[in-house]
Design a protein around this motif. Structure first.
Motif, mmCIF file in Angstrom:
data_model
loop_
_atom_site.group_PDB
_atom_site.id
_atom_site.type_symbol
_atom_site.label_atom_id
_atom_site.label_comp_id
_atom_site.label_asym_id
_atom_site.label_seq_id
_atom_site.Cartn_x
_atom_site.Cartn_y
_atom_site.Cartn_z
ATOM 1 N N LEU A 124 0.864 -1.166 0.000
ATOM 2 C CA LEU A 124 0.000 0.000 0.000
ATOM 3 C C LEU A 124 0.904 1.221 0.000
ATOM 4 C CD1 LEU A 124 -2.772 1.424 0.253
ATOM 5 C CD2 LEU A 124 -2.487 1.268 2.740
ATOM 6 N N ALA A 125 0.753 2.041 -1.037
ATOM 7 C CA ALA A 125 1.476 3.310 -1.120
ATOM 8 C C ALA A 125 0.462 4.408 -0.859
ATOM 9 C CB ALA A 125 2.110 3.480 -2.494
ATOM 10 N N LEU A 140 4.912 3.742 2.503
ATOM 11 C CA LEU A 140 4.885 2.505 1.728
ATOM 12 C C LEU A 140 4.990 1.356 2.708
ATOM 13 C CD1 LEU A 140 4.772 1.311 -1.138
ATOM 14 C CD2 LEU A 140 7.276 1.309 -1.120
ATOM 15 N N GLU A 141 4.015 0.453 2.640
ATOM 16 C CA GLU A 141 3.965 -0.626 3.625
ATOM 17 C C GLU A 141 3.541 -1.938 2.989
ATOM 18 O OE1 GLU A 141 -0.293 -0.445 5.744
ATOM 19 O OE2 GLU A 141 0.802 1.469 5.831
ATOM 20 N N THR A 142 3.920 -3.001 3.680
ATOM 21 C CA THR A 142 3.466 -4.340 3.360
ATOM 22 C C THR A 142 3.366 -5.110 4.664
ATOM 23 O OG1 THR A 142 3.828 -6.282 1.936
ATOM 24 C CG2 THR A 142 5.784 -5.318 2.958
ATOM 25 N N LEU A 160 10.654 2.188 -2.944
ATOM 26 C CA LEU A 160 10.766 3.636 -2.778
ATOM 27 C C LEU A 160 11.768 4.208 -3.782
ATOM 28 C CD1 LEU A 160 10.747 4.142 1.109
ATOM 29 C CD2 LEU A 160 8.988 4.882 -0.518
ATOM 30 N N THR A 161 12.903 3.535 -3.928
ATOM 31 C CA THR A 161 13.915 3.971 -4.885
ATOM 32 C C THR A 161 13.339 3.979 -6.298
ATOM 33 O OG1 THR A 161 15.702 3.148 -3.485
ATOM 34 C CG2 THR A 161 16.217 3.480 -5.825
ATOM 35 N N SER A 166 14.786 8.922 -2.323
ATOM 36 C CA SER A 166 16.127 8.532 -1.885
ATOM 37 C C SER A 166 16.107 8.146 -0.403
ATOM 38 C CB SER A 166 17.120 9.675 -2.108
ATOM 39 O OG SER A 166 16.877 10.715 -1.181
ATOM 40 N N GLU A 167 17.097 7.394 -0.002
ATOM 41 C CA GLU A 167 17.210 6.954 1.399
ATOM 42 C C GLU A 167 17.252 8.147 2.345
ATOM 43 O OE1 GLU A 167 17.168 4.324 4.492
ATOM 44 O OE2 GLU A 167 17.044 3.735 2.385
#
Length: 184
Positions: A124-125, A140-142, A160-161, A166-167
């Motif tokens: 899920l974003a 952003l999750e799972t 995400l990248t 970026s980190e």
């Protein structure tokens, strides 16, 4: 289940939205969140959360009761999550008050949600704007088992990248803390 989640500040919301739109359909929703705790703030001190969220979508309004346990990963803040849909939000608020819980903060999140598959996982974003805060965020999750948490987080980071995040944009700041600080 553990919610393997990362949150990031988004510097180019339009570009991220285009990238997400190319992967999945979206739905706009407004969350009205109320966080509860005991008067001694015992849940907060233990890193736990108790939340009632009413979600206003284009087709329906629904409410969920969520309990999040203490983080199982310090770097990401990922937590065990237990959530259930409730039919009567007013009754849930009354029950929590009757059990001695007090509302500690309430605020609104304006969200655009995308259910997508990435790296073999359902994710899920959520693009988020909190009216009281500056900027746009991407969550952003799972969901995963605890034994697979590191692999799930690696997949979330890589996705995400792929979306242009970026980190250095990843943040552990909680909306509750940011809203509380903004309100002074």
């Amino acid at each position: 289940m553990i919610e393997a989640e990362l949150k990031a500040r988004v510097h180019s919301p339009e570009a991220v939205m285009r990238a997400l739109d190319s992967r999945a359909a979206s739905r706009a929703e407004v969350y009205r969140d109320t966080y509860y705790d005991r008067p001694d703030r015992g849940l907060e001190k233990a890193g736990q959360e108790l939340r009632v969220r009413t979600i206003h979508g284009t087709d329906e309004t629904r409410t969920v009761l969520t309990y999040k346990g203490a983080a199982v990963d310090d770097d990401s803040g990922s937590k065990p999550e237990h959530e259930t849909r409730v039919d009567d939000a007013e009754a849930v608020h009354a029950m929590l008050a009757g059990l001695g819980y007090v509302p500690v903060i309430a605020f609104e999140k304006r969200c655009r949600n995308y259910d997508l598959k990435a790296r073999g996982r359902q994710m899920l974003a959520t693009l988020v704007r909190v009216p009281e805060l500056d900027g746009t965020f991407l969550e952003l999750e799972t969901l995963t088992e605890e034994r697979e948490l590191m692999e799930a987080l690696a997949d979330v980071r890589a996705t995400l990248t792929d979306l242009g995040i970026s980190e250095g944009d990843v943040t552990r700041e909680l909306y509750t803390d940011a809203v509380r600080a903004r309100r002074g």
